[in-house]
Scaffold this motif. Structure first.
Motif, PDB file in Angstrom:
ATOM      1  N   HIS A  40       0.816  -1.261  -0.123  1.00 39.91           N
ATOM      2  CA  HIS A  40      -0.019   0.240  -0.053  1.00 39.91           C
ATOM      3  C   HIS A  40       0.838   1.301   0.085  1.00 39.91           C
ATOM      4  O   HIS A  40       0.251   2.382  -0.265  1.00 39.91           O
ATOM      5  CB  HIS A  40      -1.051   0.224   1.238  1.00 39.91           C
ATOM      6  N   HIS A  41       2.202   1.007   0.193  1.00 40.58           N
ATOM      7  CA  HIS A  41       3.056   2.352   0.080  1.00 40.58           C
ATOM      8  C   HIS A  41       3.757   2.227  -1.169  1.00 40.58           C
ATOM      9  O   HIS A  41       4.669   3.056  -1.639  1.00 40.58           O
ATOM     10  CB  HIS A  41       4.063   2.157   1.221  1.00 40.58           C
ATOM     11  N   SER A  42       3.399   1.287  -2.180  1.00 41.88           N
ATOM     12  CA  SER A  42       4.011   1.287  -3.555  1.00 41.88           C
ATOM     13  C   SER A  42       3.882   2.421  -4.166  1.00 41.88           C
ATOM     14  O   SER A  42       2.596   3.028  -4.207  1.00 41.88           O
ATOM     15  CB  SER A  42       3.719  -0.072  -4.327  1.00 41.88           C
ATOM     16  N   LYS A  43       4.715   2.945  -5.214  1.00 44.55           N
ATOM     17  CA  LYS A  43       4.152   4.191  -6.211  1.00 44.55           C
ATOM     18  C   LYS A  43       2.857   3.762  -7.068  1.00 44.55           C
ATOM     19  O   LYS A  43       2.267   4.503  -7.148  1.00 44.55           O
ATOM     20  CB  LYS A  43       5.207   4.280  -7.300  1.00 44.55           C
ATOM     21  N   GLU A  44       2.763   2.313  -7.530  1.00 41.14           N
ATOM     22  CA  GLU A  44       1.641   1.920  -8.141  1.00 41.14           C
ATOM     23  C   GLU A  44       0.250   2.241  -7.220  1.00 41.14           C
ATOM     24  O   GLU A  44      -0.654   2.955  -7.998  1.00 41.14           O
ATOM     25  CB  GLU A  44       1.567   0.667  -8.707  1.00 41.14           C
ATOM     26  N   TYR A  45       0.346   1.687  -5.975  1.00 39.71           N
ATOM     27  CA  TYR A  45      -1.053   2.008  -5.250  1.00 39.71           C
ATOM     28  C   TYR A  45      -1.102   3.583  -4.857  1.00 39.71           C
ATOM     29  O   TYR A  45      -2.396   3.720  -4.799  1.00 39.71           O
ATOM     30  CB  TYR A  45      -0.838   0.979  -4.113  1.00 39.71           C
ATOM     31  N   PRO A  50      -3.533   8.262  -2.576  1.00 44.17           N
ATOM     32  CA  PRO A  50      -2.291   8.734  -1.963  1.00 44.17           C
ATOM     33  C   PRO A  50      -2.514   8.757  -0.544  1.00 44.17           C
ATOM     34  O   PRO A  50      -1.208   8.907   0.225  1.00 44.17           O
ATOM     35  CB  PRO A  50      -2.786  10.281  -2.441  1.00 44.17           C
ATOM     36  N   LEU A  51      -3.579   8.237   0.200  1.00 47.41           N
ATOM     37  CA  LEU A  51      -3.609   8.082   1.437  1.00 47.41           C
ATOM     38  C   LEU A  51      -2.896   6.827   2.002  1.00 47.41           C
ATOM     39  O   LEU A  51      -2.609   6.673   3.096  1.00 47.41           O
ATOM     40  CB  LEU A  51      -5.281   8.221   2.025  1.00 47.41           C
ATOM     41  N   ARG A  52      -2.693   5.993   0.939  1.00 47.99           N
ATOM     42  CA  ARG A  52      -1.845   4.733   1.324  1.00 47.99           C
ATOM     43  C   ARG A  52      -2.961   3.683   2.429  1.00 47.99           C
ATOM     44  O   ARG A  52      -2.126   3.050   3.055  1.00 47.99           O
ATOM     45  CB  ARG A  52      -0.541   4.904   2.056  1.00 47.99           C
ATOM     46  N   LYS A  53      -3.930   3.799   2.095  1.00 48.36           N
ATOM     47  CA  LYS A  53      -4.777   2.956   2.979  1.00 48.36           C
ATOM     48  C   LYS A  53      -5.940   2.067   1.937  1.00 48.36           C
ATOM     49  O   LYS A  53      -6.008   2.405   0.699  1.00 48.36           O
ATOM     50  CB  LYS A  53      -5.757   3.562   3.831  1.00 48.36           C
TER      51      LYS A  53
END
Length: 241
Positions: A40-45, A50-53
């Motif tokens: 969830h911290h990957s560039k693709e996700y 952008p909230l990484r959740k």
């Protein structure tokens, strides 16, 4: 492109969305985002959320985050049976009230139990101090009592005789400690009976399928974890010391 749901069923919020979509025969493409590997911290996700959740929903060019917002969106778009999110002003407000309350009162302590009982010791090789563990368990116990007294009372389900989104979200959150071999239903027959009603209404096979990854979490080999993820977990351990 049809509906896409970005999920990891280790997350209670993701399980709620998954179960709801499956139960209501909503077609979707399951996009797996591995929380334990930090995807969830990957560039693709991050381009998706952008909230990484998790979870996230992608419906064509429309992207939505936050599980409660996603559940409401699915209710409205797919005109799911009204008992999930009742149209009556006061009954719907009761669902909204629980959804607002549970994010800190239910989700946070249930997640903490899983981390304290299983993930932190497994990943770091260190136990969380006993007094901190007791604090978290006490907080969870008090909030479960509040859930019974305030929301469930003597009813079949939170809104009365029919299951709603509130019951679904409540139960998947309360299941989270099961991954750490901690069962919050053992000390309350009322809670245990409500759990069984919700599970049977959802369908036991779907319920068990959604929780399979969580139940088997103790068998997970964490030796392949990215060092940056291990570092984050070690930082988390320090907060409990």
């Amino acid at each position: 492109m049809g509906l896409e749901l970005y999920l990891d069923l280790l997350s209670a919020s993701c399980r709620a969305v998954y179960i709801f979509a499956k139960k209501n025969s909503i077609p979707f493409e399951f996009q797996f985002v591995d929380l334990l590997k930090g995807h969830h911290h990957s560039k693709e996700y991050i381009e998706i959320n952008p909230l990484r959740k998790l979870p996230s929903l992608k419906d064509g060019n429309f992207i939505l985050s936050e599980s409660v917002a996603i559940l409401f969106y699915l209710c409205r778009k797919y005109s799911t049976p009204s008992h999930w999110y009742p149209p009556d002003l006061h009954v719907r407000a009761r669902v909204d009230e629980f959804m607002a309350w549970q994010q800190t009162a239910m989700q946070v302590p249930m997640d903490k139990i899983l981390w304290i009982k299983l993930l932190i010791p497994m990943i770091t090789g260190e136990e969380v101090p006993a007094e901190k563990t007791e604090e978290v368990l006490d907080e969870a116990k008090k909030n479960l009592q509040l859930f019974e007294e305030k929301f469930l009372q003597d009813k079949m389900f939170i809104t009365g005789d029919h299951i709603s989104l509130a019951d679904l979200v409540a139960l998947v959150e309360m299941m989270q400690p099961i991954g750490g071999k901690h069962n919050v239903f053992l000390n309350s027959s009322k809670l245990a009976e409500w759990r069984m009603r919700v599970e049977l209404t959802i369908g036991s096979s779907l319920f068990l399928e959604a929780h399979d990854r969580l139940v088997k979490l103790s068998e997970w080999d964490c030796s392949t974890l990215d060092p940056t993820v291990k570092e984050r977990v070690s930082d988390l351990l320090q907060r409990f010391k």
